[in-house]
Design a protein around this motif. Structure first.
Motif, PDB file in Angstrom:
ATOM      1  N   UNK A 147       8.568   5.690  -3.418  1.00 52.24           N
ATOM      2  CA  UNK A 147       7.455   5.671  -4.359  1.00 52.24           C
ATOM      3  C   UNK A 147       6.301   4.962  -3.652  1.00 52.24           C
ATOM      4  N   UNK A 148       5.128   5.581  -3.613  1.00 50.17           N
ATOM      5  CA  UNK A 148       3.982   4.999  -2.914  1.00 50.17           C
ATOM      6  C   UNK A 148       3.119   4.210  -3.891  1.00 50.17           C
ATOM      7  N   UNK A 149       2.881   2.955  -3.557  1.00 52.45           N
ATOM      8  CA  UNK A 149       2.055   2.068  -4.376  1.00 52.45           C
ATOM      9  C   UNK A 149       0.771   1.752  -3.605  1.00 52.45           C
ATOM     10  N   UNK A 150      -0.364   2.195  -4.136  1.00 48.68           N
ATOM     11  CA  UNK A 150      -1.661   1.905  -3.511  1.00 48.68           C
ATOM     12  C   UNK A 150      -2.247   0.677  -4.195  1.00 48.68           C
ATOM     13  N   UNK A 151      -2.031  -0.482  -3.576  1.00 51.25           N
ATOM     14  CA  UNK A 151      -2.434  -1.751  -4.166  1.00 51.25           C
ATOM     15  C   UNK A 151      -3.907  -2.057  -3.864  1.00 51.25           C
ATOM     16  N   UNK A 178      -2.622   0.667  -8.119  1.00 49.42           N
ATOM     17  CA  UNK A 178      -2.453  -0.536  -8.946  1.00 49.42           C
ATOM     18  C   UNK A 178      -3.341  -1.650  -8.406  1.00 49.42           C
ATOM     19  N   UNK A 179      -3.520  -2.661  -9.224  1.00 51.54           N
ATOM     20  CA  UNK A 179      -4.175  -3.890  -8.788  1.00 51.54           C
ATOM     21  C   UNK A 179      -3.320  -5.057  -9.264  1.00 51.54           C
ATOM     22  N   UNK A 202       8.351  -2.391   0.569  1.00 55.54           N
ATOM     23  CA  UNK A 202       8.112  -2.202   1.997  1.00 55.54           C
ATOM     24  C   UNK A 202       6.617  -2.086   2.258  1.00 55.54           C
ATOM     25  N   UNK A 203       6.208  -2.427   3.450  1.00 52.75           N
ATOM     26  CA  UNK A 203       4.804  -2.283   3.803  1.00 52.75           C
ATOM     27  C   UNK A 203       4.388  -3.269   4.866  1.00 52.75           C
ATOM     28  N   UNK A 204       3.205  -3.061   5.403  1.00 55.51           N
ATOM     29  CA  UNK A 204       2.684  -3.944   6.439  1.00 55.51           C
ATOM     30  C   UNK A 204       2.279  -5.284   5.845  1.00 55.51           C
ATOM     31  N   UNK A 205       2.091  -6.261   6.715  1.00 60.81           N
ATOM     32  CA  UNK A 205       1.629  -7.566   6.276  1.00 60.81           C
ATOM     33  C   UNK A 205       0.208  -7.457   5.727  1.00 60.81           C
ATOM     34  N   UNK A 206      -0.039  -8.125   4.605  1.00 67.15           N
ATOM     35  CA  UNK A 206      -1.387  -8.162   4.033  1.00 67.15           C
ATOM     36  C   UNK A 206      -1.667  -7.119   2.976  1.00 67.15           C
ATOM     37  N   UNK A 207      -0.680  -6.262   2.653  1.00 73.09           N
ATOM     38  CA  UNK A 207      -0.932  -5.221   1.650  1.00 73.09           C
ATOM     39  C   UNK A 207      -0.781  -5.752   0.222  1.00 73.09           C
ATOM     40  N   UNK A 208      -0.281  -6.975   0.080  1.00 72.17           N
ATOM     41  CA  UNK A 208      -0.193  -7.586  -1.246  1.00 72.17           C
ATOM     42  C   UNK A 208       1.151  -7.452  -1.925  1.00 72.17           C
TER      43      UNK A 208
END
Length: 361
Positions: A147-151, A178-179, A202-208
């Motif tokens: 599931x992709x979360x665009x923070x 999302x925010x 999961x995700x890179x550092x800094x994505x929240x």
């Protein structure tokens, strides 16, 4: 603690019964730090380590317990620690290629028994479609659902365009803007959680990720840090993987940011992540088409017509080559192991014969 809240089910119960020992109870790995673990079980939370027999009989690091694993432990009420004797069969595992000492390639299992993976991208900088594709492929390969979360949607001026781009590129995977700061879109995220469901972030550092988890929990549990202005990268505020129980039910796993993640697996995950390319390729005139200059190549026609994104196809080829190289290394490693075993066995036979001849004299 309730085992069902932790994800225990009939399938695990059956596997545990097959090897039932009255002295062992089930537990789940909550934290892993090198060779020490924190486990959750019905009697509480304890420090744990693997037994000497387990350590002696296990050669690959991938076969040692990791976050999310279900294990059989020995523990009594008057003890403050536990001993792990075996791992129950994994329903899924999230792995990546790790380079060991001497350049040797091995599998690193980051988490196990995951139902879904929330792949988090930050919209305050330049989000990377190619990296999202890679995470999706690795998630499918792990037998979990992506599931992709665009923070940080509050910081994106062209949100609808970005969401549309991700949805049209990575087809079939849910995409949610999302925010974590303003709580926009979090109610939709909460719908994925439920009793016994395990979701990995999961995700890179800094994505929240940590801020998002804090918002879902309703309090500041995870440490958060600033993002550098000059490159929009974080500072790895999460330093180890941790299993967290949600108050409304369900389990989540927070992981440190990963800048790179190399494939470890077969082509099944890649086929699911790039099923549009696989479907196109099946329409080529020749079954062994290399998609270069062959006549009737549907892939080249789609690229020329702009129907297939060149960056997406290039990323597909890159990961395909990674899997091919990985398979070659796996086969080479297995052959090397078999040769070593053969040499060891032969030397043992020779030594036994020498001793027998010696005693005959």
């Amino acid at each position: 603690m309730n085992l069902i809240d932790l994800g225990w089910n009939d399938h695990l119960e059956q596997h545990f019964d097959k090897n039932k020992d009255d002295s062992l109870i089930p537990a789940r790995i909550a934290v892993q730090q090198k060779d020490r673990y924190v486990i959750f079980c019905e009697t509480g939370e304890f420090q744990a380590e693997v037994s000497g027999k387990f350590r002696y009989e296990t050669s690959s690091k991938a076969d040692f317990p990791t976050i999310g694993d279900w294990v059989a432990i020995a523990h009594t009420e008057d003890e403050t620690s536990a001993v792990i004797h075996r791992i129950l069969p994994r329903k899924s595992k999230f792995s990546r290629k790790a380079v060991m000492g001497g350049g040797e390639t091995d599998e690193q299992v980051l988490s196990a028994n995951i139902d879904m993976a929330f792949i988090v991208a930050g919209l305050d900088g330049e989000y990377n479609l190619r990296r999202l594709e890679r995470y999706v492929a690795v998630t499918w390969d792990s037998d979990a659902s992506p599931v992709i979360i665009l923070n940080k949607s509050d910081l994106c001026e062209e949100l609808d365009q970005v969401v549309s781009e991700v949805e049209s590129t990575i087809i079939g995977v849910p995409v949610h803007p999302v925010s974590a700061v303003s709580n926009d879109g979090l109610d939709r995220i909460r719908e994925y959680f439920g009793k016994g469901i395990t979701i990995s972030f999961l995700g890179s550092s800094g994505v929240g990720k940590s801020t998002l988890i804090n918002s879902l929990l309703g309090h500041d549990r995870q440490k958060t840090g600033d993002v550098r202005d000059y490159d929009k990268k974080g500072r790895h505020t999460t330093t180890y993987r941790e299993l967290i129980i949600l108050p409304e039910g369900g389990v989540l796993i927070d992981t440190p940011g990963m800048r790179e993640i190399e494939m470890w697996g077969d082509e099944d995950g890649l086929s699911k992540a790039f099923d549009d390319i696989e479907e196109l390729a099946s329409g080529c005139r020749f079954g062994d088409c290399k998609h270069e200059n062959e006549p009737g190549c549907v892939i080249q026609e789609a690229l020329s017509a702009g129907e297939l994104d060149k960056g997406r196809y290039k990323n597909y080829l890159k990961m395909h080559r990674e899997i091919e190289r990985l398979e070659i290394r796996k086969i080479g490693k297995q052959a090397h192991t078999e040769r070593l075993r053969g040499k060891k066995f032969a030397s043992m036979v020779k030594e036994m014969k020498r001793l027998k001849d010696r005693y005959k004299r």
